[in-house]
Scaffold this motif. Structure first.
Motif, PDB file in Angstrom:
ATOM      1  N   LEU A   1       0.828  -1.206   0.000  1.00  0.00           N
ATOM      2  CA  LEU A   1       0.000   0.000   0.000  1.00  0.00           C
ATOM      3  C   LEU A   1       0.860   1.252   0.000  1.00  0.00           C
ATOM      4  N   VAL A   2       1.914   1.249   0.790  1.00  0.00           N
ATOM      5  CA  VAL A   2       2.811   2.405   0.838  1.00  0.00           C
ATOM      6  C   VAL A   2       3.490   2.613  -0.516  1.00  0.00           C
ATOM      7  N   ARG A   3       3.919   1.524  -1.145  1.00  0.00           N
ATOM      8  CA  ARG A   3       4.581   1.638  -2.456  1.00  0.00           C
ATOM      9  C   ARG A   3       3.651   2.211  -3.516  1.00  0.00           C
ATOM     10  N   GLN A   4       2.368   1.935  -3.392  1.00  0.00           N
ATOM     11  CA  GLN A   4       1.412   2.444  -4.372  1.00  0.00           C
ATOM     12  C   GLN A   4       1.280   3.961  -4.306  1.00  0.00           C
ATOM     13  N   SER A   5       1.436   4.526  -3.099  1.00  0.00           N
ATOM     14  CA  SER A   5       1.300   5.981  -2.933  1.00  0.00           C
ATOM     15  C   SER A   5       2.340   6.483  -1.933  1.00  0.00           C
ATOM     16  N   PRO A   6       3.634   6.424  -2.281  1.00  0.00           N
ATOM     17  CA  PRO A   6       4.665   6.815  -1.319  1.00  0.00           C
ATOM     18  C   PRO A   6       4.616   8.280  -0.934  1.00  0.00           C
ATOM     19  N   GLU A   7       4.011   9.094  -1.786  1.00  0.00           N
ATOM     20  CA  GLU A   7       3.871  10.507  -1.453  1.00  0.00           C
ATOM     21  C   GLU A   7       2.754  10.748  -0.445  1.00  0.00           C
ATOM     22  N   ARG A   8       1.924   9.726  -0.217  1.00  0.00           N
ATOM     23  CA  ARG A   8       0.743   9.858   0.655  1.00  0.00           C
ATOM     24  C   ARG A   8       0.893   9.104   1.965  1.00  0.00           C
ATOM     25  N   PHE A   9       1.646   7.991   1.948  1.00  0.00           N
ATOM     26  CA  PHE A   9       1.678   7.102   3.109  1.00  0.00           C
ATOM     27  C   PHE A   9       3.082   6.914   3.671  1.00  0.00           C
ATOM     28  N   TYR A  10       3.146   6.777   4.997  1.00  0.00           N
ATOM     29  CA  TYR A  10       4.295   6.244   5.717  1.00  0.00           C
ATOM     30  C   TYR A  10       3.888   4.892   6.290  1.00  0.00           C
ATOM     31  N   GLY A  11       4.855   4.026   6.526  1.00  0.00           N
ATOM     32  CA  GLY A  11       4.565   2.725   7.118  1.00  0.00           C
ATOM     33  C   GLY A  11       5.227   2.548   8.471  1.00  0.00           C
ATOM     34  N   PHE A  12       4.510   1.917   9.403  1.00  0.00           N
ATOM     35  CA  PHE A  12       5.060   1.478  10.685  1.00  0.00           C
ATOM     36  C   PHE A  12       5.020  -0.047  10.699  1.00  0.00           C
ATOM     37  N   ALA A  13       6.073  -0.673  11.216  1.00  0.00           N
ATOM     38  CA  ALA A  13       6.142  -2.137  11.294  1.00  0.00           C
ATOM     39  C   ALA A  13       5.429  -2.622  12.545  1.00  0.00           C
ATOM     40  N   PHE A  14       4.404  -3.437  12.377  1.00  0.00           N
ATOM     41  CA  PHE A  14       3.690  -4.033  13.510  1.00  0.00           C
ATOM     42  C   PHE A  14       4.487  -5.256  13.971  1.00  0.00           C
ATOM     43  N   VAL A  15       4.727  -5.340  15.285  1.00  0.00           N
ATOM     44  CA  VAL A  15       5.416  -6.501  15.848  1.00  0.00           C
ATOM     45  C   VAL A  15       4.677  -6.968  17.098  1.00  0.00           C
ATOM     46  N   HIS A  16       4.838  -8.242  17.413  1.00  0.00           N
ATOM     47  CA  HIS A  16       4.228  -8.879  18.586  1.00  0.00           C
ATOM     48  C   HIS A  16       5.355  -9.184  19.573  1.00  0.00           C
ATOM     49  N   ALA A  17       5.274  -8.612  20.768  1.00  0.00           N
ATOM     50  CA  ALA A  17       6.394  -8.697  21.705  1.00  0.00           C
ATOM     51  C   ALA A  17       6.731 -10.134  22.097  1.00  0.00           C
ATOM     52  N   GLN A  18       5.746 -11.005  22.173  1.00  0.00           N
ATOM     53  CA  GLN A  18       6.007 -12.393  22.562  1.00  0.00           C
ATOM     54  C   GLN A  18       6.221 -13.293  21.355  1.00  0.00           C
ATOM     55  N   ARG A  19       5.292 -13.259  20.425  1.00  0.00           N
ATOM     56  CA  ARG A  19       5.366 -14.181  19.292  1.00  0.00           C
ATOM     57  C   ARG A  19       6.574 -13.895  18.398  1.00  0.00           C
ATOM     58  N   ASP A  20       6.978 -12.622  18.333  1.00  0.00           N
ATOM     59  CA  ASP A  20       8.109 -12.252  17.483  1.00  0.00           C
ATOM     60  C   ASP A  20       9.409 -12.113  18.281  1.00  0.00           C
ATOM     61  N   ARG A  21       9.419 -12.606  19.492  1.00  0.00           N
ATOM     62  CA  ARG A  21      10.616 -12.496  20.323  1.00  0.00           C
ATOM     63  C   ARG A  21      11.811 -13.138  19.615  1.00  0.00           C
ATOM     64  N   GLY A  22      12.920 -12.413  19.637  1.00  0.00           N
ATOM     65  CA  GLY A  22      14.136 -12.917  19.009  1.00  0.00           C
ATOM     66  C   GLY A  22      14.275 -12.551  17.545  1.00  0.00           C
ATOM     67  N   ARG A  23      13.206 -12.050  16.938  1.00  0.00           N
ATOM     68  CA  ARG A  23      13.308 -11.678  15.516  1.00  0.00           C
ATOM     69  C   ARG A  23      12.805 -10.262  15.250  1.00  0.00           C
ATOM     70  N   VAL A  24      12.605  -9.474  16.302  1.00  0.00           N
ATOM     71  CA  VAL A  24      12.138  -8.100  16.116  1.00  0.00           C
ATOM     72  C   VAL A  24      13.155  -7.289  15.325  1.00  0.00           C
ATOM     73  N   LEU A  25      14.444  -7.471  15.634  1.00  0.00           N
ATOM     74  CA  LEU A  25      15.477  -6.751  14.892  1.00  0.00           C
ATOM     75  C   LEU A  25      15.414  -7.089  13.413  1.00  0.00           C
ATOM     76  N   GLU A  26      15.258  -8.356  13.094  1.00  0.00           N
ATOM     77  CA  GLU A  26      15.175  -8.768  11.690  1.00  0.00           C
ATOM     78  C   GLU A  26      13.936  -8.192  11.019  1.00  0.00           C
ATOM     79  N   MET A  27      12.793  -8.279  11.702  1.00  0.00           N
ATOM     80  CA  MET A  27      11.542  -7.781  11.120  1.00  0.00           C
ATOM     81  C   MET A  27      11.603  -6.283  10.882  1.00  0.00           C
ATOM     82  N   VAL A  28      12.062  -5.551  11.868  1.00  0.00           N
ATOM     83  CA  VAL A  28      12.116  -4.092  11.729  1.00  0.00           C
ATOM     84  C   VAL A  28      13.187  -3.710  10.711  1.00  0.00           C
ATOM     85  N   GLY A  29      14.309  -4.438  10.694  1.00  0.00           N
ATOM     86  CA  GLY A  29      15.332  -4.163   9.693  1.00  0.00           C
ATOM     87  C   GLY A  29      14.804  -4.316   8.283  1.00  0.00           C
ATOM     88  N   THR A  30      14.041  -5.387   8.046  1.00  0.00           N
ATOM     89  CA  THR A  30      13.417  -5.578   6.732  1.00  0.00           C
ATOM     90  C   THR A  30      12.461  -4.435   6.417  1.00  0.00           C
TER      91      THR A  30
END
Length: 214
Positions: A61-90
């Motif tokens: 969605l952001v790529r479709q209208s980069p002049e209109r949208f910013y993106g925030f990465a949604f993460v789950h503190a428990q389920r994504d434990r240990g991979r938050v750095l990787e997810m946010v880095g991506t």
């Protein structure tokens, strides 16, 4: 003045228990945003069992209208434990996202999430669902990370939490809020009177603009 709505869910969830984890289309929102004079919007996913997949939806969605949208990465503190750095880095390096989103409904915020936000110099939008006591810890432990506490601390008419968050906004310069879902205009006026618009409904993004909630 550039007005940026910092609280907009987008994309499809997979829970199918309510609107919050089923579908968040943008067509009607964009019409309302135009009427309100909102020029840019921060998007993050609907609740989802796989936030890596949900973030990819938002990235499209952001790529479709980069002049209109910013993106925030949604993460789950428990389920994504240990991979938050990787997810946010991506999300930052491949999708161009500019913040992190997490929700008490999923799990309480973790030090891992805060450390990743510090490493990437990103704001964190954390819905505390009325548990404003954690804001004390965030303000003290991570003074160099900006936190947006949405709904003035609690959705709808939870005036006790909302009033308490106003005190924290006064004391911690790295704590911000948005006003989405707040129905008590007297509470909103109190926040503006005590804190002013700089902290009560906006947060610097690091890109030289301001985020303001609708």
């Amino acid at each position: 003045m550039l007005i940026i709505d910092c609280h907009c869910h987008a994309g499809k969830g997979d829970g199918l228990t309510g609107p919050w984890d089923t579908d968040a289309p943008l067509a009607a929102y964009l019409k309302w945003a135009q009427e309100a004079g909102i020029q840019k919007t921060v998007l993050f996913a609907a609740f989802h069992s796989d936030y890596a997949a949900a973030n990819r939806q938002v990235a499209r969605l952001v790529r479709q209208s980069p002049e209109r949208f910013y993106g925030f990465a949604f993460v789950h503190a428990q389920r994504d434990r240990g991979r938050v750095l990787e997810m946010v880095g991506t999300a930052v390096q491949q999708y161009g996202f500019v913040g992190i989103k997490c929700h008490r409904y999923d799990a309480r915020i973790s030090r891992e999430i805060c450390d990743v936000a510090r490493a990437f110099r990103l704001p964190v939008l954390y819905d505390v669902v009325g548990e404003i006591s954690v804001v004390e810890l965030l303000g003290e432990q991570y003074p160099d990370v900006n936190f947006i506490i949405p709904h003035l601390g609690s959705f709808s008419d939870d005036w006790r939490a909302q009033s308490g968050l106003i005190d924290q906004l006064v004391r911690f310069p790295n704590i911000y809020t948005d006003t989405s879902g707040v129905r008590r205009f007297d509470i909103l006026q109190r926040a503006l009177d005590r804190v002013g618009p700089a902290n009560s409904c906006s947060v610097p993004t690091g890109r030289g603009c301001t985020l303001a909630s609708s």
